[in-house]
Design a protein around this motif. Sequence first.
Motif, PDB file in Angstrom:
ATOM      1  N   ARG A  59      42.714  36.328  30.256  1.00  0.00           N
ATOM      2  CA  ARG A  59      44.090  36.742  30.567  1.00  0.00           C
ATOM      3  C   ARG A  59      44.233  38.258  30.537  1.00  0.00           C
ATOM      4  O   ARG A  59      44.932  38.847  31.365  1.00  0.00           O
ATOM      5  N   VAL A  60      43.566  38.907  29.580  1.00  0.00           N
ATOM      6  CA  VAL A  60      43.588  40.371  29.521  1.00  0.00           C
ATOM      7  C   VAL A  60      42.969  40.953  30.794  1.00  0.00           C
ATOM      8  O   VAL A  60      43.498  41.882  31.414  1.00  0.00           O
ATOM      9  N   ALA A  61      41.827  40.393  31.185  1.00  0.00           N
ATOM     10  CA  ALA A  61      41.137  40.890  32.385  1.00  0.00           C
ATOM     11  C   ALA A  61      41.990  40.697  33.635  1.00  0.00           C
ATOM     12  O   ALA A  61      42.008  41.566  34.518  1.00  0.00           O
ATOM     13  N   LEU A  62      42.701  39.562  33.742  1.00  0.00           N
ATOM     14  CA  LEU A  62      43.574  39.335  34.896  1.00  0.00           C
ATOM     15  C   LEU A  62      44.632  40.421  35.002  1.00  0.00           C
ATOM     16  O   LEU A  62      44.944  40.901  36.101  1.00  0.00           O
ATOM     17  N   LYS A  63      45.203  40.802  33.884  1.00  0.00           N
ATOM     18  CA  LYS A  63      46.256  41.827  33.908  1.00  0.00           C
ATOM     19  C   LYS A  63      45.696  43.196  34.277  1.00  0.00           C
ATOM     20  O   LYS A  63      46.320  43.945  35.037  1.00  0.00           O
ATOM     21  N   PHE A  64      44.526  43.514  33.760  1.00  0.00           N
ATOM     22  CA  PHE A  64      43.886  44.776  34.169  1.00  0.00           C
ATOM     23  C   PHE A  64      43.572  44.753  35.661  1.00  0.00           C
ATOM     24  O   PHE A  64      43.764  45.740  36.372  1.00  0.00           O
ATOM     25  N   ALA A  65      43.074  43.604  36.145  1.00  0.00           N
ATOM     26  CA  ALA A  65      42.720  43.492  37.558  1.00  0.00           C
ATOM     27  C   ALA A  65      43.941  43.684  38.450  1.00  0.00           C
ATOM     28  O   ALA A  65      43.869  44.359  39.486  1.00  0.00           O
TER      29      ALA A  65
END
Length: 440
Positions: A59-65
């Motif tokens: 979920r963190v990576a999705l937001k950064f992406a």
Amino acid sequence: MADELYGHVAGILYGMTHTQMSDEPQRIAGLVVPAPEGFSKRQRIELALENLTQEDLGRVALKFAAARGDIPLDEAARKVLEADDPPLTQITRRDIARVLGDDFAGERSTVEVVEGLFPLSSPFEGFFGSSGKSLRDQITRHMDHNPGDWSVEHLFGEIGAFDCSRARFGALLEQAVHPLSRSGDEQAKTVAALNKALSRDGYELAQDGEISGHPLFIFRSLVRGVDGRPKNLIFASRGPKPEIGFTDAINNDIVILSGEDSCLVYHRPIGASGLLWSELVAWWSETTPGADAAKLGARLQESIASDAERKLFATYFKTYRSALGEALPALLPQVYLHYDPAIVKTLRNRLPLPRQRMDFLILLPNRQRIVIEVDGRHHFSENDLPSLRVYADMVSADRELRLAGYEVYRFGANELVGSGAEARVTDFFDKLFRLHRIRQ
């Protein structure tokens, strides 16, 4: 895959200054990085990431992406989040490509549809090596300028659609059947053919609204759910039961004849994503001057009649409001069920409904509707005496709801009092959210 994603996220953080690391990760992705005092940049990153579960990291990576427009990072995150879900196999993807033949985008440019989902700027590596042109150039040449040069199966191989995340492949199909690409009989026939292939893996393209009279479709799990979309949600009555009439019985359009002042009416469209608390708060703020989330919570609690129901309601928000944030489903109290189009057939036949109100309702994604009842003595007795008739009416109503696609869960009022009540409520919702893949 999770280790690779860890490296991606750690690399993003390492590219920040100490000052940026103190603010940007939390603002962008909700990730708290420890203060810099006494720590190197690497130590701060390790501390920030060490306790994240695989889903948290995804979920963190999705937001950064999303913030960076980074398609490869988005793809890696989605694959991690989909790890435990049923696969959409390469066999099914190949069959879908063959359904589409050599016409992926219909009336639109193939590049226009594909480039928002897949990176197309890298040099194209063909049979004779690099041509110096990008994959975007090749798709334009072989699919848009010279239709039939490439089949959709070939296109999928070039862009990586056979191996991409299920969410990305689903988004690709949504664009292929969008009204701008296909309409009328062609759209209907294409959707039917694609669904025949998708159903083997447990997925489908389902209609979710329309634009200018043309159906819009979303990719989703093939779930039972409830047919129809809810409208005219009437809930949180703090006075007499509202009396209703129909302005248009065919379309199930209603008018409240009396008792409107004592209840709330949510009349905005509710799509396949369900109804979130944040959406309910936004509606409340726009329709009630000076209102906010706290005042909405207080207003909803005014409609709750028993201590047991109040305990369930309060524990839900205490436990999940921070944990789920913007993804928190709305928990609606005192909802009048017979205003739901899912049982419009019953309404049109003018049959009496065995239950006209439910204690709580949650509208989850994929049209999953969760009914929660808190049973006090009145559920089993009449004039303070045990009553088989009252009990029979209750279980009959439950059967009708389940046959209509609802999930019905019951608590005894005694379960929701005393020291173990909160643990009992959180255990239930933890299991419910895992079942419906509501990510915490």
